[in-house]
Design an enzyme around this catalytic site. Structure first.
Site, PDB file in Angstrom:
ATOM      1  N   HIS A 128      53.686  41.104  36.152  1.00 28.34           N
ATOM      2  CA  HIS A 128      53.086  40.459  35.304  1.00 28.34           C
ATOM      3  C   HIS A 128      52.914  41.658  34.098  1.00 28.34           C
ATOM      4  CE1 HIS A 128      48.676  38.667  34.119  1.00 28.34           C
ATOM      5  NE2 HIS A 128      49.756  38.983  32.870  1.00 28.34           N
ATOM      6  N   HIS A 177      66.212  45.177  25.352  1.00 27.15           N
ATOM      7  CA  HIS A 177      67.729  44.895  25.888  1.00 27.15           C
ATOM      8  C   HIS A 177      67.790  45.562  27.497  1.00 27.15           C
ATOM      9  CE1 HIS A 177      69.053  48.943  25.261  1.00 27.15           C
ATOM     10  NE2 HIS A 177      68.318  48.963  24.208  1.00 27.15           N
TER      11      HIS A 177
HETATM   12  C1  COA Z   1      43.438  50.194  35.548  1.00 26.01           C
HETATM   13  C2  COA Z   1      42.419  49.203  35.960  1.00 26.01           C
HETATM   14  C3  COA Z   1      43.298  48.519  36.652  1.00 26.01           C
HETATM   15  C4  COA Z   1      41.429  50.154  36.756  1.00 26.01           C
HETATM   16  O1  COA Z   1      40.369  49.126  37.303  1.00 26.01           O
HETATM   17  P1  COA Z   1      39.551  49.737  38.607  1.00 26.01           P
HETATM   18  O2  COA Z   1      40.066  50.165  39.798  1.00 26.01           O
HETATM   19  O3  COA Z   1      38.278  48.689  38.522  1.00 26.01           O
HETATM   20  O4  COA Z   1      39.038  51.094  37.955  1.00 26.01           O
HETATM   21  P2  COA Z   1      37.646  51.524  37.318  1.00 26.01           P
HETATM   22  O5  COA Z   1      37.326  50.776  36.480  1.00 26.01           O
HETATM   23  O6  COA Z   1      36.805  52.126  38.463  1.00 26.01           O
HETATM   24  O7  COA Z   1      38.026  53.140  36.552  1.00 26.01           O
HETATM   25  C5  COA Z   1      38.815  54.314  37.484  1.00 26.01           C
HETATM   26  C6  COA Z   1      38.796  55.234  36.543  1.00 26.01           C
HETATM   27  O8  COA Z   1      39.862  55.139  35.539  1.00 26.01           O
HETATM   28  C7  COA Z   1      39.704  55.328  34.362  1.00 26.01           C
HETATM   29  N1  COA Z   1      40.255  54.075  33.530  1.00 26.01           N
HETATM   30  C8  COA Z   1      40.293  52.801  33.858  1.00 26.01           C
HETATM   31  N2  COA Z   1      41.111  51.958  33.217  1.00 26.01           N
HETATM   32  C9  COA Z   1      41.581  52.834  32.221  1.00 26.01           C
HETATM   33  C10 COA Z   1      42.398  52.733  31.290  1.00 26.01           C
HETATM   34  N3  COA Z   1      42.938  51.344  31.063  1.00 26.01           N
HETATM   35  N4  COA Z   1      42.849  53.986  30.648  1.00 26.01           N
HETATM   36  C11 COA Z   1      42.282  54.953  30.780  1.00 26.01           C
HETATM   37  N5  COA Z   1      41.546  55.208  31.979  1.00 26.01           N
HETATM   38  C12 COA Z   1      41.136  53.883  32.600  1.00 26.01           C
HETATM   39  C13 COA Z   1      38.045  55.100  34.312  1.00 26.01           C
HETATM   40  O9  COA Z   1      37.388  55.503  33.005  1.00 26.01           O
HETATM   41  C14 COA Z   1      37.633  55.654  35.509  1.00 26.01           C
HETATM   42  O10 COA Z   1      37.766  56.933  35.347  1.00 26.01           O
HETATM   43  P3  COA Z   1      36.918  58.181  35.983  1.00 26.01           P
HETATM   44  O11 COA Z   1      37.502  58.167  37.606  1.00 26.01           O
HETATM   45  O12 COA Z   1      37.067  59.304  35.550  1.00 26.01           O
HETATM   46  O13 COA Z   1      35.432  57.572  36.067  1.00 26.01           O
HETATM   47  C15 COA Z   1      41.546  48.595  34.733  1.00 26.01           C
HETATM   48  O14 COA Z   1      40.655  49.492  34.200  1.00 26.01           O
HETATM   49  C16 COA Z   1      42.577  48.073  33.712  1.00 26.01           C
HETATM   50  O15 COA Z   1      42.736  48.676  32.536  1.00 26.01           O
HETATM   51  N6  COA Z   1      42.767  46.750  33.931  1.00 26.01           N
HETATM   52  C17 COA Z   1      43.657  46.123  32.671  1.00 26.01           C
HETATM   53  C18 COA Z   1      43.351  44.536  32.697  1.00 26.01           C
HETATM   54  C19 COA Z   1      44.076  43.902  32.042  1.00 26.01           C
HETATM   55  O16 COA Z   1      45.000  44.458  31.168  1.00 26.01           O
HETATM   56  N7  COA Z   1      44.234  42.491  32.146  1.00 26.01           N
HETATM   57  C20 COA Z   1      45.116  41.622  31.357  1.00 26.01           C
HETATM   58  C21 COA Z   1      44.990  40.442  31.711  1.00 26.01           C
HETATM   59  S1  COA Z   1      46.137  39.245  31.207  1.00 26.01           S
END
Ligand code: COA
Length: 210
Positions: free
Chosen positions: A145, A136
């Site tokens: 998104h 709510h």
């Molecule tokens: C957060 C996010 C955007 C980061 O992506 P990125 O910029 O490529 O980052 P990286 O994969 O290089 O990770 C960077 C750091 O964040 C950490 N990290 C990334 N995603 C994380 C998450 N969801 N939870 C906790 N830690 C996370 C990695 O372990 C890494 O840690 P380090 O620096 O200690 O090695 C991506 O991991 C994510 O969670 N995307 C969500 C995608 C999604 O849900 N899509 C739905 C589509 S409908």
């Protein structure tokens, strides 16, 4: 005769949106994809290149849906389509539950299993993805998104173009600033400044990349 909707986008998100529109009995005429994209998307012919948006408008098409995952790009293309005179239609699953007191903008996608609760406002071009819930008095601003299975408690505000990754949770009353990216599974327990990249439980800033 009403001409079908023009879908901007021809990828996975477009497929979901085409099926939402079909479930609402809204015919879809064309997708507009990037150069080199497949020639059809779930049986809808794909035209290549954004210039087709203007050409189809000249040919009499009046409704469009922007099926692009990138928040900033979706917002930009939505603005261009409006300038050309398109109406941005909504794609709302019959299997979503939208409160009668919720206010929806235009160009909104609400997927199956989503729940939008009382007195919530959903801005233009927002995506509420599969089985996400907004409780709510929520305020979700333009082109945000909310990915599948996110849960927002009551009185949560998301600024423009916020992206919450799959399975995020947000406790009551929190404000998330514009352009924030929250990683999958984040639990957001305090206000988040604009442009932050956060993840974890509780969500904290991600380390900046070199
Ligand atoms: C957060 C996010 C955007 C980061 O992506 P990125 O910029 O490529 O980052 P990286 O994969 O290089 O990770 C960077 C750091 O964040 C950490 N990290 C990334 N995603 C994380 C998450 N969801 N939870 C906790 N830690 C996370 C990695 O372990 C890494 O840690 P380090 O620096 O200690 O090695 C991506 O991991 C994510 O969670 N995307 C969500 C995608 C999604 O849900 N899509 C739905 C589509 S409908």
């Amino acid at each position: 005769m009403t001409l079908g909707a023009v879908i901007v986008g021809a990828g996975g998100h477009a497929k979901v949106c085409i099926e939402l529109l079909r479930a609402m009995n809204k015919p879809v005429a064309f997708c507009i994809g990037a150069e080199g994209s497949e020639s059809s998307c779930l049986g809808v012919p794909v035209l290549q290149g954004d210039a087709h948006l203007q050409e189809l408008r000249r040919a009499g098409y009046t409704s469009a849906f922007i099926a692009i995952g990138s928040n900033a790009l979706r917002q930009r293309l939505g603005a261009s389509a409006k300038v050309l005179g398109y109406e941005l239609i909504n794609a709302i699953s019959p299997a979503a539950v939208v409160s009668p007191s919720a206010r929806l903008g235009c160009g909104v996608a609400i997927m199956a299993g989503a729940v939008i609760n009382a007195d919530t406002s959903i801005g233009d071009l927002v995506i509420i993805n599969t089985s996400a819930s907004v409780d709510h008095d929520g305020r979700i601003e333009e082109a945000a998104h909310i990915a599948p299975h996110c849960g927002l408690a009551g009185n949560v505000t998301l600024g423009p173009r916020v992206f919450l990754g799959i399975g995020c949770k947000v406790i009551p009353g929190v404000s998330v600033g514009a352009d924030v990216v929250a990683g999958a599974g984040s639990v957001i327990i305090s206000d988040i400044p604009h442009h932050s990249r956060i993840a974890g439980i509780p969500a904290k800033n991600l380390r900046k990349k070199d």
